[in-house]
Design an enzyme around this catalytic site. Structure first.
Site, PDB file in Angstrom:
ATOM      1  N   TYR A  56      11.346  -4.423 -15.580  1.00 47.60           N
ATOM      2  CA  TYR A  56      11.230  -2.934 -14.531  1.00 47.60           C
ATOM      3  C   TYR A  56      12.043  -2.282 -15.485  1.00 47.60           C
ATOM      4  O   TYR A  56      12.934  -2.357 -16.431  1.00 47.60           O
ATOM      5  CB  TYR A  56      11.979  -3.145 -13.305  1.00 47.60           C
ATOM      6  N   ASN A 128       9.248   1.893   0.747  1.00 46.18           N
ATOM      7  CA  ASN A 128       8.124   1.784   0.935  1.00 46.18           C
ATOM      8  C   ASN A 128       7.337   3.000   1.810  1.00 46.18           C
ATOM      9  O   ASN A 128       6.449   3.499   1.340  1.00 46.18           O
ATOM     10  CB  ASN A 128       7.818   0.316   1.440  1.00 46.18           C
ATOM     11  N   ASN A 154      -2.485  -4.499   3.177  1.00 49.17           N
ATOM     12  CA  ASN A 154      -1.556  -5.220   4.015  1.00 49.17           C
ATOM     13  C   ASN A 154      -0.112  -5.373   3.430  1.00 49.17           C
ATOM     14  O   ASN A 154       0.679  -5.918   4.068  1.00 49.17           O
ATOM     15  CB  ASN A 154      -1.879  -6.769   4.090  1.00 49.17           C
ATOM     16  N   SER A 155       0.131  -4.693   2.291  1.00 48.90           N
ATOM     17  CA  SER A 155       1.468  -4.656   1.592  1.00 48.90           C
ATOM     18  C   SER A 155       2.193  -3.832   2.597  1.00 48.90           C
ATOM     19  O   SER A 155       1.905  -3.041   3.463  1.00 48.90           O
ATOM     20  CB  SER A 155       1.601  -4.065   0.319  1.00 48.90           C
ATOM     21  N   ARG A 177      -7.605  -8.902   0.223  1.00 47.55           N
ATOM     22  CA  ARG A 177      -8.233  -9.761  -0.216  1.00 47.55           C
ATOM     23  C   ARG A 177      -8.083 -11.122   0.578  1.00 47.55           C
ATOM     24  O   ARG A 177      -8.446 -12.364   0.276  1.00 47.55           O
ATOM     25  CB  ARG A 177      -7.487 -10.440  -1.670  1.00 47.55           C
ATOM     26  N   GLY A 242       1.533   0.540  -8.207  1.00 46.69           N
ATOM     27  CA  GLY A 242       2.074  -0.875  -8.374  1.00 46.69           C
ATOM     28  C   GLY A 242       0.927  -1.412  -9.301  1.00 46.69           C
ATOM     29  O   GLY A 242      -0.245  -0.853  -9.300  1.00 46.69           O
ATOM     30  N   TRP A 267       6.024   7.113  -8.973  1.00 42.75           N
ATOM     31  CA  TRP A 267       7.246   6.340  -8.859  1.00 42.75           C
ATOM     32  C   TRP A 267       8.247   6.905  -7.836  1.00 42.75           C
ATOM     33  O   TRP A 267       8.972   8.139  -8.231  1.00 42.75           O
ATOM     34  CB  TRP A 267       7.954   6.160 -10.147  1.00 42.75           C
TER      35      TRP A 267
HETATM   36  N1  LIG Z   1       5.821   3.255  -7.582  1.00 42.64           N
HETATM   37  C1  LIG Z   1       6.576   3.095  -6.501  1.00 42.64           C
HETATM   38  O1  LIG Z   1       7.255   4.217  -6.293  1.00 42.64           O
HETATM   39  C2  LIG Z   1       6.403   1.873  -5.643  1.00 42.64           C
HETATM   40  C3  LIG Z   1       7.206   2.012  -4.419  1.00 42.64           C
HETATM   41  C4  LIG Z   1       7.102   0.961  -3.604  1.00 42.64           C
HETATM   42  C5  LIG Z   1       6.315  -0.268  -4.042  1.00 42.64           C
HETATM   43  N2  LIG Z   1       5.790  -0.149  -5.413  1.00 42.64           N
HETATM   44  C6  LIG Z   1       4.887  -1.295  -5.573  1.00 42.64           C
HETATM   45  O2  LIG Z   1       3.888  -1.254  -4.455  1.00 42.64           O
HETATM   46  C7  LIG Z   1       3.402  -2.460  -4.593  1.00 42.64           C
HETATM   47  C8  LIG Z   1       3.266  -3.142  -3.230  1.00 42.64           C
HETATM   48  O3  LIG Z   1       4.816  -3.331  -2.876  1.00 42.64           O
HETATM   49  P1  LIG Z   1       5.230  -3.749  -1.392  1.00 42.64           P
HETATM   50  O4  LIG Z   1       6.632  -3.721  -1.297  1.00 42.64           O
HETATM   51  O5  LIG Z   1       4.565  -2.818  -0.332  1.00 42.64           O
HETATM   52  O6  LIG Z   1       4.682  -5.262  -1.339  1.00 42.64           O
HETATM   53  P2  LIG Z   1       4.321  -6.512  -0.284  1.00 42.64           P
HETATM   54  O7  LIG Z   1       4.686  -5.955   1.067  1.00 42.64           O
HETATM   55  O8  LIG Z   1       5.335  -7.372  -0.996  1.00 42.64           O
HETATM   56  O9  LIG Z   1       3.123  -7.101  -0.429  1.00 42.64           O
HETATM   57  C9  LIG Z   1       2.466  -7.465  -1.702  1.00 42.64           C
HETATM   58  C10 LIG Z   1       0.956  -6.968  -1.703  1.00 42.64           C
HETATM   59  O10 LIG Z   1       0.440  -7.255  -3.034  1.00 42.64           O
HETATM   60  C11 LIG Z   1      -0.585  -8.016  -2.758  1.00 42.64           C
HETATM   61  N3  LIG Z   1      -0.898  -9.136  -4.050  1.00 42.64           N
HETATM   62  C12 LIG Z   1      -0.023  -9.624  -4.706  1.00 42.64           C
HETATM   63  N4  LIG Z   1      -0.552 -10.437  -5.567  1.00 42.64           N
HETATM   64  C13 LIG Z   1      -1.778  -9.830  -5.830  1.00 42.64           C
HETATM   65  C14 LIG Z   1      -2.672 -10.141  -6.682  1.00 42.64           C
HETATM   66  N5  LIG Z   1      -2.597 -10.717  -7.657  1.00 42.64           N
HETATM   67  N6  LIG Z   1      -3.856  -9.165  -6.704  1.00 42.64           N
HETATM   68  C15 LIG Z   1      -3.927  -8.476  -5.685  1.00 42.64           C
HETATM   69  N7  LIG Z   1      -3.226  -8.296  -4.626  1.00 42.64           N
HETATM   70  C16 LIG Z   1      -1.911  -8.889  -4.821  1.00 42.64           C
HETATM   71  C17 LIG Z   1      -0.233  -9.007  -1.586  1.00 42.64           C
HETATM   72  O11 LIG Z   1      -1.570  -9.378  -1.079  1.00 42.64           O
HETATM   73  P3  LIG Z   1      -1.472 -10.818  -0.426  1.00 42.64           P
HETATM   74  O12 LIG Z   1      -0.840 -10.610   1.034  1.00 42.64           O
HETATM   75  O13 LIG Z   1      -3.104 -11.406   0.028  1.00 42.64           O
HETATM   76  O14 LIG Z   1      -0.971 -11.799  -1.281  1.00 42.64           O
HETATM   77  C18 LIG Z   1       0.184  -7.805  -0.656  1.00 42.64           C
HETATM   78  O15 LIG Z   1      -0.857  -7.025  -0.047  1.00 42.64           O
HETATM   79  C19 LIG Z   1       4.117  -3.536  -5.493  1.00 42.64           C
HETATM   80  O16 LIG Z   1       3.371  -3.512  -6.760  1.00 42.64           O
HETATM   81  C20 LIG Z   1       5.578  -2.396  -5.905  1.00 42.64           C
HETATM   82  O17 LIG Z   1       5.982  -2.894  -6.849  1.00 42.64           O
HETATM   83  C21 LIG Z   1       5.834   0.761  -5.862  1.00 42.64           C
END
Ligand SMILES: NC(=O)c1ccc[n+]([C@@H]2O[C@H](COP(=O)([O-])OP(=O)(O)OC[C@H]3O[C@@H](n4cnc5c(N)ncnc54)[C@H](OP(=O)(O)O)[C@@H]3O)[C@@H](O)[C@H]2O)c1
Length: 337
Positions: A56, A128, A154-155, A177, A242, A267
């Site tokens: 990170y 989030n 669904n995240s 998925r 992400g 970000w």
């Molecule tokens: N840029 C930013 O400011 C920012 C801020 C917040 C979050 N994020 C990013 O946003 C993303 C989601 O975060 P979150 O906290 O909302 O996640 P989360 O609630 O932990 O959920 C993870 C998500 O990723 C999916 N996933 C996991 N592995 C995968 C793969 N190989 N292919 C496709 N989908 C996959 C999961 O699907 P399943 O449930 O089907 O496993 C689920 O939908 C992460 O990458 C996180 O780092 C970025």
């Protein structure tokens, strides 16, 4: 006088469940401009796992205490602090390392959490839902009834996108998925839920009646992101925030030249670093109001005490969860909902 508290500590980068463990660390009395906060709840987000892995952009000095967000209760205030008081629930600041029983932070770096929000929900608001809020407002001017397209729907971010879009009058096409999630997402307000696959652009066109979609939000990367941009209208914007698949984006020349699509990134940490304090306060006020009304809520799969670090981190690293994994402090259960 320093005293010992429990915290999750990692001394080297590596697999989170292997390198991070619960230890005793020293904590201090608050300086005149500080408060001491006791942990109530703090989620394990994908970024936290990436920080421990050393993958990170933020690399805390080692040994480090992870945790980018959470909620605590103020248990002591510094001699010069007048704006905060003991007993207040507050959002914890980034850079503090929230996975600790108790610690001191600047009094002006915390935000009071209003009553009427469950502690676990408040603990998950600052990253989030804030990311969803900004991506829906800072890239494309959306009109009532406009469609938004997103993968990983669904995240925690994806569900916040659905819930914020619903109250804002925008419609969402949600790509996932796992078929078993469709009913739950629709109950949350998702207009269309589709399974990712080669025919996704055609499915999107059929489900929206060929609507012109100007904004797509990508948390997966690779082919999934490509399928989103293939469904965008000319001039549309893909915001990548992400990379859950860890696959790079492919940008076909033709989509750039003939469709004039825009590839952007977002970000939230950078947004917080550069945003005016009034802008942060205004956004958090909106998110608190939505959380109080129940319009914004994130599913929780399980709470763990700090002492069960390895089990909690292994659980959080698993895909196909039903919700977030959180660490809870000893005072958890104070929901004030
Ligand atoms: N840029 C930013 O400011 C920012 C801020 C917040 C979050 N994020 C990013 O946003 C993303 C989601 O975060 P979150 O906290 O909302 O996640 P989360 O609630 O932990 O959920 C993870 C998500 O990723 C999916 N996933 C996991 N592995 C995968 C793969 N190989 N292919 C496709 N989908 C996959 C999961 O699907 P399943 O449930 O089907 O496993 C689920 O939908 C992460 O990458 C996180 O780092 C970025």
């Amino acid at each position: 006088m320093p005293s010992k508290v429990r915290a999750i500590v990692f001394h080297r980068h590596g697999a989170p469940a292997e390198v991070a463990r619960c230890e005793e660390i020293e904590t201090a009395e608050p300086a005149p401009d500080e408060v001491r906060v006791r942990l109530l709840a703090a989620p394990i987000n994908p970024a936290d796992l990436n920080v421990i892995e050393g993958k990170y952009p933020i690399r805390p000095a080692l040994p480090g205490v992870p945790g980018v967000e959470g909620v605590g209760v103020i248990e002591a205030v510094g001699a010069g602090v007048t704006a905060r008081h003991a007993g207040e629930r507050v959002l914890l600041p980034q850079g503090y390392g929230t996975w600790r029983e108790s610690g001191v932070v600047k009094a002006d770096s915390v935000w009071a959490v209003p009553d009427g929000i469950a502690t676990e929900q408040a603990a998950m608001l600052r990253i989030n839902p804030a990311t969803a809020w900004r991506m829906l407002r800072d890239f494309v001017e959306l009109k009532p009834g406009d469609w938004i397209l997103q993968n990983a729907a669904n995240s925690a971010v994806g569900r916040a996108v659905v819930q914020i879009a619903r109250v804002s009058g925008w419609r969402t096409v949600n790509v996932i998925r796992r078929a078993e999630l469709i009913a739950g997402l629709k109950a949350d307000g998702a207009d269309v839920v589709l399974l990712d696959g080669d025919d996704l652009p055609a499915q999107i066109a059929a489900a929206t009646g060929g609507a012109a979609i100007s904004l797509a939000l990508n948390a997966v990367g690779g082919d999934s992101a490509l399928r989103l941009v293939q469904a965008l209208a000319p001039g549309g914007t893909l915001v990548t925030y992400g990379a859950m698949s860890r696959q790079p984006l492919r940008i076909p020349n033709g989509l750039l030249i003939f469709q004039d699509l825009r590839w952007r990134g977002f970000w939230i940490s950078q947004w917080y670093r550069t945003a005016a304090p009034e802008a942060v306060a205004a956004m958090l006020a909106e998110l608190f109001t939505l959380a109080q009304s129940g319009a914004l809520h994130a599913p929780v799969e399980r709470l763990y005490p700090l002492t069960e670090a390895a089990a909690a981190l292994a659980h959080a690293a698993q895909g196909r969860r039903a919700g977030k994994i959180l660490f809870c402090g000893e005072a958890a259960g104070d929901s004030r909902a």
